[in-house]
Design a protein around this motif. Structure first.
Motif, PDB file in Angstrom:
ATOM      1  N   GLY A 171      -3.586   5.407  -4.178  1.00  0.00           N
ATOM      2  CA  GLY A 171      -3.305   3.992  -4.350  1.00  0.00           C
ATOM      3  C   GLY A 171      -3.661   3.468  -5.723  1.00  0.00           C
ATOM      4  O   GLY A 171      -3.635   2.256  -5.958  1.00  0.00           O
ATOM      5  N   ASP A 172      -4.000   4.368  -6.649  1.00  0.00           N
ATOM      6  CA  ASP A 172      -4.396   3.965  -7.996  1.00  0.00           C
ATOM      7  C   ASP A 172      -3.308   4.258  -9.021  1.00  0.00           C
ATOM      8  O   ASP A 172      -3.595   4.434 -10.212  1.00  0.00           O
ATOM      9  CB  ASP A 172      -5.683   4.696  -8.409  1.00  0.00           C
ATOM     10  CG  ASP A 172      -6.868   4.320  -7.539  1.00  0.00           C
ATOM     11  OD1 ASP A 172      -6.866   3.184  -7.024  1.00  0.00           O
ATOM     12  OD2 ASP A 172      -7.776   5.148  -7.376  1.00  0.00           O
TER      13      ASP A 172
ATOM     14  N   TYR B 234      -1.495  10.715   5.031  1.00  0.00           N
ATOM     15  CA  TYR B 234      -0.194  10.973   4.422  1.00  0.00           C
ATOM     16  C   TYR B 234       0.657  11.948   5.219  1.00  0.00           C
ATOM     17  O   TYR B 234       1.869  12.002   5.044  1.00  0.00           O
ATOM     18  CB  TYR B 234      -0.386  11.558   3.009  1.00  0.00           C
ATOM     19  CG  TYR B 234      -1.370  10.771   2.193  1.00  0.00           C
ATOM     20  CD1 TYR B 234      -0.987   9.599   1.562  1.00  0.00           C
ATOM     21  CD2 TYR B 234      -2.697  11.186   2.075  1.00  0.00           C
ATOM     22  CE1 TYR B 234      -1.894   8.862   0.829  1.00  0.00           C
ATOM     23  CE2 TYR B 234      -3.607  10.454   1.342  1.00  0.00           C
ATOM     24  CZ  TYR B 234      -3.201   9.293   0.720  1.00  0.00           C
ATOM     25  OH  TYR B 234      -4.096   8.563   0.002  1.00  0.00           O
ATOM     26  N   ASN B 235       0.037  12.725   6.062  1.00  0.00           N
ATOM     27  CA  ASN B 235       0.752  13.825   6.691  1.00  0.00           C
ATOM     28  C   ASN B 235       1.456  13.399   7.974  1.00  0.00           C
ATOM     29  O   ASN B 235       1.224  13.934   9.037  1.00  0.00           O
ATOM     30  CB  ASN B 235      -0.222  14.972   6.982  1.00  0.00           C
ATOM     31  CG  ASN B 235       0.515  16.244   7.352  1.00  0.00           C
ATOM     32  OD1 ASN B 235       1.697  16.375   7.080  1.00  0.00           O
ATOM     33  ND2 ASN B 235      -0.206  17.170   7.963  1.00  0.00           N
ATOM     34  N   ASP B 236       2.311  12.381   7.854  1.00  0.00           N
ATOM     35  CA  ASP B 236       3.147  11.984   8.981  1.00  0.00           C
ATOM     36  C   ASP B 236       4.600  12.160   8.566  1.00  0.00           C
ATOM     37  O   ASP B 236       5.374  11.226   8.498  1.00  0.00           O
ATOM     38  CB  ASP B 236       2.864  10.536   9.399  1.00  0.00           C
ATOM     39  CG  ASP B 236       3.004   9.568   8.242  1.00  0.00           C
ATOM     40  OD1 ASP B 236       3.085  10.044   7.098  1.00  0.00           O
ATOM     41  OD2 ASP B 236       3.056   8.352   8.494  1.00  0.00           O
ATOM     42  N   ILE B 237       4.953  13.404   8.286  1.00  0.00           N
ATOM     43  CA  ILE B 237       6.258  13.702   7.702  1.00  0.00           C
ATOM     44  C   ILE B 237       7.308  13.726   8.807  1.00  0.00           C
ATOM     45  O   ILE B 237       7.649  14.762   9.357  1.00  0.00           O
ATOM     46  CB  ILE B 237       6.217  15.038   6.945  1.00  0.00           C
ATOM     47  CG1 ILE B 237       5.080  15.003   5.928  1.00  0.00           C
ATOM     48  CG2 ILE B 237       7.530  15.313   6.250  1.00  0.00           C
ATOM     49  CD1 ILE B 237       4.852  16.314   5.228  1.00  0.00           C
TER      50      ILE B 237
ATOM     51  N   PRO C 284       0.830  -1.214   0.000  1.00  0.00           N
ATOM     52  CA  PRO C 284       0.000   0.000   0.000  1.00  0.00           C
ATOM     53  C   PRO C 284       0.860   1.257   0.000  1.00  0.00           C
ATOM     54  O   PRO C 284       1.942   1.291   0.599  1.00  0.00           O
ATOM     55  CB  PRO C 284      -0.809  -0.123   1.303  1.00  0.00           C
ATOM     56  CG  PRO C 284      -0.777  -1.577   1.640  1.00  0.00           C
ATOM     57  CD  PRO C 284       0.528  -2.098   1.140  1.00  0.00           C
ATOM     58  N   VAL C 285       0.370   2.288  -0.655  1.00  0.00           N
ATOM     59  CA  VAL C 285       1.138   3.523  -0.746  1.00  0.00           C
ATOM     60  C   VAL C 285       1.330   4.158   0.628  1.00  0.00           C
ATOM     61  O   VAL C 285       2.282   4.915   0.852  1.00  0.00           O
ATOM     62  CB  VAL C 285       0.443   4.508  -1.720  1.00  0.00           C
ATOM     63  CG1 VAL C 285      -0.851   5.039  -1.122  1.00  0.00           C
ATOM     64  CG2 VAL C 285       1.375   5.649  -2.098  1.00  0.00           C
ATOM     65  N   THR C 286       0.457   3.837   1.573  1.00  0.00           N
ATOM     66  CA  THR C 286       0.565   4.431   2.911  1.00  0.00           C
ATOM     67  C   THR C 286       1.822   3.994   3.649  1.00  0.00           C
ATOM     68  O   THR C 286       2.221   4.640   4.624  1.00  0.00           O
ATOM     69  CB  THR C 286      -0.665   4.068   3.758  1.00  0.00           C
ATOM     70  OG1 THR C 286      -0.878   2.655   3.698  1.00  0.00           O
ATOM     71  CG2 THR C 286      -1.898   4.798   3.248  1.00  0.00           C
ATOM     72  N   ILE C 287       2.471   2.907   3.205  1.00  0.00           N
ATOM     73  CA  ILE C 287       3.721   2.501   3.846  1.00  0.00           C
ATOM     74  C   ILE C 287       4.919   2.735   2.930  1.00  0.00           C
ATOM     75  O   ILE C 287       6.022   2.285   3.214  1.00  0.00           O
ATOM     76  CB  ILE C 287       3.675   1.021   4.295  1.00  0.00           C
ATOM     77  CG1 ILE C 287       3.501   0.077   3.095  1.00  0.00           C
ATOM     78  CG2 ILE C 287       2.579   0.800   5.321  1.00  0.00           C
ATOM     79  CD1 ILE C 287       3.643  -1.394   3.470  1.00  0.00           C
TER      80      ILE C 287
END
Length: 401
Positions: free
Chosen positions: A126-127, A160-163, A80-83
């Motif tokens: 994710g697409d 996404y905003n966990d920079i 997944p793009v989240t990781i």
């Protein structure tokens, strides 16, 4: 003294640099695969950090930034793009580019980075795999429908905003503030685009690609069925110019008719439309696809908003047909003088005479009218050695006496 040999890492970097400047015409997935083949798995993250990430926020051309964003995404698929370790950098790029595009849109303009925002939006949703078959060059030039403009493309920043990775984020800071902590990204409302609308927009993007391909080849039946229902929507995107019509008509007359009707019934006075599309019609070659198109247009009762005309048939009859017949005759006269070994002239004469005879049968043209049929009467008489021309001349002559 021998020259100093380049280290393996220098060679790889040079190859990657070459890839990033030459792969714009390749599908994104192919370019990403080439990157993974050039770089060893243990070196990919560092090389992406050093060579790819800076290009996201650079002034390089749009196609290269699209390619870089897809490679960064593809390095960690199918996870997944989240990781994805680059998701924060991609999200910051998305926010910055979207803010620029929205600012220009609010002033009534269209930002040149709209396509880049859409690509980043697709990736972060994710697409990203959906854009893999398309080249960066195509993606950077393809007009977007209004619903896919940057102002409508919104993401939930909580995903996404966990920079926390200052190394990746630092590439997006101003040089004058290299040590400042990352600035929190403003909260953005949830996207107004539903799943169904997203799927519809994806089909529209695919249809745009098919329409551009229709200039170069005959579309398959499946492709035609995909394209036909959305031609009216595509006609409003300005993706097709008058110069594109001739090859589309030659390769795909079935597509050309509804496309041209959509262009005629959706006038754009700012671009002088539909005049450019009407102006191209008289100069089409006298071939079967052309006559097929004219036959359809001259029977089409779709209403138009062009002042002084009621239907597509009325508009084409009054504005185009007479000039088209004149240009066909000129074309065939030139073909006869060239005395080529092919049978262009003979086939052209036969087809034009059959076409005009059918117009008489359908009462679209009046054989008793000098304005309508005098030129064709002279032409058919000159070519009366052909049966079709002889028959047409007798029809015109007997109708007058």
């Amino acid at each position: 003294m021998s020259a100093t040999a380049s280290s393996p890492s220098d060679t790889v970097r040079a190859s990657v640099g070459h890839l990033l400047t030459r792969a714009f015409s390749l599908p994104c997935s192919t370019a990403a695969l080439a990157f993974t083949q050039l770089v060893q798995p243990t070196s990919r993250f560092q090389l992406a950090l050093d060579a790819l990430l800076p290009l996201l926020d650079s002034s390089t051309e749009l196609a290269q930034r699209i390619l870089v964003s897809f490679i960064l995404y593809s390095l960690y698929t199918p996870h997944p793009v989240t990781i994805n370790p680059f998701k924060s950098a991609l999200f910051v790029a998305y926010v910055k580019e979207r803010e620029k595009a929205v600012s220009i849109a609010n002033e009534g303009g269209v930002s040149p980075n709209e396509q880049f925002v859409w690509v980043l939006w697709k990736i972060l949703k994710g697409d990203g795999g959906d854009i893999g078959p398309y080249s960066p060059s195509t993606l950077s030039r393809c007009p977007l429908p209004p619903k896919l403009r940057a102002i409508n493309l919104v993401l939930d920043e909580h995903l996404y905003n966990d920079i926390d990775d200052f190394t990746t984020y630092s590439y997006f800071q101003k040089p004058s503030l290299p040590t400042n902590p990352p600035t929190p990204v403003a909260r953005i409302a949830p996207s107004p685009i539903s799943f169904e609308e997203d799927r519809k927009n994806e089909r529209l993007i695919y249809a745009m690609k098919l329409l551009l391909a229709a200039r170069d080849r005959v579309l398959t039946l499946s492709e035609q069925r995909t394209l036909l229902p959305v031609l009216a929507d595509l006609a409003t995107t300005n993706i097709i110019t008058s110069l594109d019509l001739t090859p589309i008509i030659a390769h795909n007359p079935i597509i050309a008719h509804p496309l041209l009707v959509s262009l005629l019934v959706n006038p754009d006075p700012e671009n002088n439309n539909p005049r450019p599309f009407l102006d191209i019609l008289p100069f089409l070659p006298p071939t079967l696809p052309t006559f097929d198109l004219y036959g359809r247009l001259l029977r089409d009762q779709t209403r138009v908003t062009v002042q002084g005309y009621s239907t597509v048939a009325d508009l084409v009859l009054m504005e185009v047909l007479g000039r088209f017949i004149h240009e066909c005759i000129n074309w065939l006269d030139r073909a006869e003088k060239e005395e080529r070994s092919d049978d262009r002239h003979a086939k052209g004469v036969q087809t034009l005479c059959r076409f005009y005879h059918n117009l008489i049968k359908l009462s679209i043209v009046d054989p008793t009218s000098d304005a309508d049929s005098t030129e064709m009467a002279h032409f058919s008489l000159r070519n009366s050695r052909f049966e079709e021309a002889n028959v047409l001349y007798r029809v015109i002559a007997t109708s007058r006496f």
